[in-house]
Design a protein around this motif. Structure first.
Motif, PDB file in Angstrom:
ATOM      1  N   ARG A 439       0.826  -1.213   0.000  1.00  0.00           N
ATOM      2  CA  ARG A 439       0.000   0.000   0.000  1.00  0.00           C
ATOM      3  C   ARG A 439       0.860   1.262   0.000  1.00  0.00           C
ATOM      4  NH1 ARG A 439      -5.175  -1.516   3.968  1.00  0.00           N
ATOM      5  NH2 ARG A 439      -5.549  -3.581   3.053  1.00  0.00           N
ATOM      6  N   ALA A 440       2.005   1.211   0.677  1.00  0.00           N
ATOM      7  CA  ALA A 440       2.904   2.368   0.685  1.00  0.00           C
ATOM      8  C   ALA A 440       3.456   2.628  -0.709  1.00  0.00           C
ATOM      9  CB  ALA A 440       4.039   2.147   1.688  1.00  0.00           C
ATOM     10  N   LEU A 441       3.792   1.563  -1.425  1.00  0.00           N
ATOM     11  CA  LEU A 441       4.288   1.717  -2.798  1.00  0.00           C
ATOM     12  C   LEU A 441       3.279   2.452  -3.676  1.00  0.00           C
ATOM     13  CD1 LEU A 441       6.105  -1.525  -4.033  1.00  0.00           C
ATOM     14  CD2 LEU A 441       7.059   0.771  -3.738  1.00  0.00           C
ATOM     15  N   ALA A 442       2.016   2.139  -3.481  1.00  0.00           N
ATOM     16  CA  ALA A 442       0.972   2.793  -4.268  1.00  0.00           C
ATOM     17  C   ALA A 442       0.937   4.298  -4.009  1.00  0.00           C
ATOM     18  CB  ALA A 442      -0.386   2.173  -3.949  1.00  0.00           C
ATOM     19  N   HIS A 443       1.484   4.735  -2.859  1.00  0.00           N
ATOM     20  CA  HIS A 443       1.558   6.164  -2.531  1.00  0.00           C
ATOM     21  C   HIS A 443       2.953   6.729  -2.813  1.00  0.00           C
ATOM     22  CE1 HIS A 443      -2.109   5.108  -0.276  1.00  0.00           C
ATOM     23  NE2 HIS A 443      -2.410   6.399  -0.322  1.00  0.00           N
ATOM     24  N   GLY A 444       3.794   5.960  -3.491  1.00  0.00           N
ATOM     25  CA  GLY A 444       5.127   6.447  -3.826  1.00  0.00           C
ATOM     26  C   GLY A 444       6.121   6.369  -2.688  1.00  0.00           C
ATOM     27  N   ILE A 445       5.842   5.544  -1.671  1.00  0.00           N
ATOM     28  CA  ILE A 445       6.722   5.415  -0.507  1.00  0.00           C
ATOM     29  C   ILE A 445       7.277   3.999  -0.477  1.00  0.00           C
ATOM     30  CG2 ILE A 445       6.890   5.573   2.009  1.00  0.00           C
ATOM     31  CD1 ILE A 445       4.300   7.316   1.860  1.00  0.00           C
ATOM     32  N   ARG A 446       8.583   3.876  -0.392  1.00  0.00           N
ATOM     33  CA  ARG A 446       9.215   2.563  -0.371  1.00  0.00           C
ATOM     34  C   ARG A 446       9.755   2.279   1.029  1.00  0.00           C
ATOM     35  NH1 ARG A 446      13.642   1.274  -4.938  1.00  0.00           N
ATOM     36  NH2 ARG A 446      11.854   2.026  -6.168  1.00  0.00           N
ATOM     37  N   ILE A 447       9.386   1.130   1.590  1.00  0.00           N
ATOM     38  CA  ILE A 447       9.904   0.679   2.884  1.00  0.00           C
ATOM     39  C   ILE A 447      10.382  -0.761   2.717  1.00  0.00           C
ATOM     40  CG2 ILE A 447       8.510   2.248   4.287  1.00  0.00           C
ATOM     41  CD1 ILE A 447       7.502  -1.346   4.276  1.00  0.00           C
TER      42      ILE A 447
END
Length: 490
Positions: A439-447
């Motif tokens: 879900r973070a990837l979908a917001h442009g955030i990589r963890i």
């Protein structure tokens, strides 16, 4: 504003340096609320005038307060009081040391890492909290470029001459001198220059073990090590590792009862990835003695050891080695120049085999980067760079930790290290780190999801967050978005 003292001139004492007394004065003002969060500190010029101290003393006091996490520097605006944590967070849970490690596995991590990379490539990333490296601007690019230009001018045939097989003599000499700071007494001939720490660890494992052999690793562990073991056909035995104290020597000793043919132990004793923990010196010495007693090779990865907040270097495990049973591996990738891919190692009693494997596997490193790095690492500029980098990473790490404490759901736990650039976050309620990652990837955030750091699922509710990039308004917004995702997943 100026905070008046009993006497505007600060008198030095034998107990404390002058800058420390000035810092303590403003620390009390912050603690008492005289200087509120987000309020601007007196300018350095005002500190000099009000307290009749030198510019150097005023700057040292501000840097001390910054190092303590009480104030922050804002570009072209001066220093401001930082907001305090809303809550005190518990560290990540300790492992159950009463449970013996499970059977050693041929680590099935390649597919997991490949899927992670493929998913990342399918999304545009605006904030990268997965990359364990500082931002490019935090490394001395211009100084290294000038050093390379001087190297070519001074050695015009360097690029066409034969390269020494173990690395350039100038770099090996500088590395041997720097190793003294970590408690190691090495000669230049003891050192082999490698393509980063990854190659060094790879060579170390190939020197001491064979396909099918079992190697003990920390748990959680950097997924790159699991990839190396899998590519070499070796089995990984995960040893419980404390977020506070590092690898459990007691658990390793118990594991030897069921795995007596263990071939090697790989450990990151100083600022372990992903936990950020440091092994106490007593445990480092115990681990060396245990491995010597059982004739097990001990491979030390010291990639992050120089990134200590307090500028007090922690000794390497190798400093307790008197029999050559420790193979020491290190890198300049995190501390100086990621683009140069330089690492180094000393092979102990396996030195000849390491040298042979290095020659067979990749031959020598190219010389230009080695000569440039040797010049820079041999100068005081390198020490000043490390001090700046440590201060920047500490500030960035504290900002991210504050956001986790402020925005993540109640029950979140966080290991707060005293160095490096990583945070290990335990989400409450067995939330899925894989779902958070997607879900973070979908917001442009990589963890980095916790599932990357073990061959089991025991860390599926953990996240590793990198704090290598400057804390910007975009980063702050990303942390709030990530906290919303963590709450939704629950």
């Amino acid at each position: 504003m100026d905070v008046p003292m009993t006497s505007p001139q600060v008198q030095p004492t034998h107990e404390q340096p002058l800058y420390q007394r000035l810092a303590d004065h403003y620390r009390r003002a912050i603690d008492n609320g005289v200087l509120a969060p987000a309020e601007r500190m007196p300018s350095v010029r005002n500190l000099v005038r009000t307290h009749r101290v030198s510019l150097s003393t005023a700057l040292q006091a501000c840097r001390q307060l910054e190092d303590d996490g009480l104030i922050e520097a804002r570009p072209r605006s001066g220093y401001f009081v930082r907001a305090k944590h809303r809550t005190v967070m518990l560290p990540a849970s300790e492992p159950d040391l009463g449970v013996l490690p499970g059977p050693a596995n041929y680590v099935g991590i390649h597919d997991r890492v490949s899927e992670f990379i493929a998913q990342c490539e399918r999304h545009t990333t605006s904030i990268n909290l997965a990359l364990a490296a500082a931002a490019p601007e935090q490394y001395p690019a211009e100084a290294l470029k000038q050093a390379m230009i001087r190297a070519v001018r001074q050695h015009p045939t360097m690029l066409v001459d034969h390269v020494p097989p173990h690395g350039h003599p100038e770099l090996r000499t500088v590395l041997a001198r720097r190793a003294l700071e970590l408690g190691m007494n090495l000669g230049p001939d003891d050192i082999v220059v490698t393509h980063g720490c990854i190659e060094a660890v790879n060579l170390a494992l190939r020197a001491v073990a064979r396909p099918g052999d079992t190697v003990a690793v920390e748990s959680p562990v950097y997924f790159g090590l699991l990839q190396i073991l899998e590519s070499l056909g070796m089995r990984a035995l995960e040893i419980p590792t404390s977020p506070q104290h590092g690898l459990s020597v007691d658990a390793l000793e118990l594991a030897l009862q069921t795995h007596p043919h263990l071939r090697a132990v790989v450990v990151v004793p100083n600022f372990q990835n992903p936990l950020g923990c440091v092994m106490p010196d007593t445990e480092k010495a115990r681990l060396v003695r245990l491995c010597e007693r059982h004739q097990i090779a001990l491979i030390e990865d010291d990639t992050y050891g120089l990134l200590c907040d307090d500028n007090q270097l922690r000794p390497a495990i190798k400093s307790w080695d008197h029999t050559g049973n420790v193979i020491y591996c290190a890198s300049m990738h995190k501390t100086l120049a990621p683009g140069m891919r330089l690492g180094w190692m000393t092979g102990g009693r396996w030195a000849a085999r390491v040298a042979m494997l290095k020659f067979a596997q990749s031959r020598s490193n190219e010389p230009l980067a080695q000569v440039a790095v040797a010049e820079y690492m041999g100068s005081k500029a390198y020490d000043r760079h490390l001090i700046r980098l440590r201060r920047q990473l500490k500030s960035q790490r504290e900002h991210i930790a504050e956001d986790v404490a402020r925005y993540f759901p109640p029950g979140t736990r966080l290991s707060m290290p005293e160095g490096s650039m990583l945070l290990w976050v335990e989400m409450p309620g067995q939330r899925s780190s894989t779902k958070v990652f997607e879900r973070a990837l979908a917001h442009g955030i990589r963890i980095a999801p916790g599932t990357m750091f073990s061959n089991s699922d025991r860390y599926s509710h953990f996240l590793r967050l990198s704090c290598g990039s400057p804390y910007t308004p975009q980063m702050a917004q990303a942390m709030r978005t990530l906290s919303d995702i963590v709450a939704e997943v629950g």
